[in-house]
Design an enzyme around this catalytic site. Sequence first.
Site, mmCIF file in Angstrom:
data_model
loop_
_atom_site.group_PDB
_atom_site.id
_atom_site.type_symbol
_atom_site.label_atom_id
_atom_site.label_comp_id
_atom_site.label_asym_id
_atom_site.label_seq_id
_atom_site.Cartn_x
_atom_site.Cartn_y
_atom_site.Cartn_z
ATOM 1 N N ASP A 106 0.846 -1.201 0.000
ATOM 2 C CA ASP A 106 0.000 0.000 0.000
ATOM 3 C C ASP A 106 0.877 1.245 0.000
ATOM 4 O OD1 ASP A 106 -2.153 -1.701 0.229
ATOM 5 O OD2 ASP A 106 -2.251 -1.523 2.418
HETATM 6 N N1 URA Z 1 -1.149 -5.877 4.155
HETATM 7 C C1 URA Z 1 -1.666 -4.635 4.096
HETATM 8 O O1 URA Z 1 -2.717 -4.364 4.660
HETATM 9 N N2 URA Z 1 -1.012 -3.711 3.361
HETATM 10 C C2 URA Z 1 0.158 -3.948 2.728
HETATM 11 O O2 URA Z 1 0.720 -3.043 2.088
HETATM 12 C C3 URA Z 1 0.683 -5.235 2.808
HETATM 13 C C4 URA Z 1 0.019 -6.196 3.524
#
Ligand code: URA
Length: 241
Positions: A106
Amino acid sequence: MKKLSLDRILQSQGFGTRKGCRGLIEDGDVAVGGETVTRWQTEFVPEGLAFTVFDEPWIYRKQVYLVLNKPPNYECSRKPSHHPGVHTLLPEQFTWRDVQPVGRLDHDTTGLLLLSDDGDFIHAQSHPKRHQPKVYRATLGQPADDGLVRQLLDGVKLIDEPAPIAALAATLIDPLTIEIELDQGKYHQVKRMLAAAGNHCAALARVRIGGLALADLDLAEGEWRYLDAAQLAALNADPAP
Ligand code: URA
């Protein structure tokens, strides 16, 4: 080993179009073994070739395998919408080479991100059937106790998922920090699991992929590095206990 003309070598390494690479060579901007080469037709064995472009040293690599310590507020998408792309943290030669992230983090998640221009490597590393273990360190919105660890290990129900999903391992480092090991990569998985367990993910970092640990890399946020043979092997090895 097969020789290649210098313009082709430069093009393969991401220095632009054939025409652009010929221009660099003819302008005297490229040297091999300390000698400026101005004939683009000059041939070299590419494997391991050391050359400079504008005095910057490079080594020919058939394919590149990189690790980046991703900072927050960068997107893994090729066409980012709200933040700069992670590719802006790398030399532009890698964009020409079509280097891409292995999976996605993310925009607000930090930590280990692998990148490569080897499609087979990307596919092998990111395929769900591979079950590559990954460890995330989450800062929690509310103080937690072993009850949260138990819930994550027992499995939590996520919307749109038919069965509860369990962490491979979960360790409370302190009441506001938990490490969670997963071998799947579902959308926002850590954040959704913590929310399903009644907490909230305030910040998230990926700290290990397979046997490759961020702590062993001495890599500041925003820095990247070529993976060496031992680090590539560590990706396929069982993580250290
Ligand atoms: N889980 C999440 O919620 N976000 C990420 O970026 C990676 C794993």
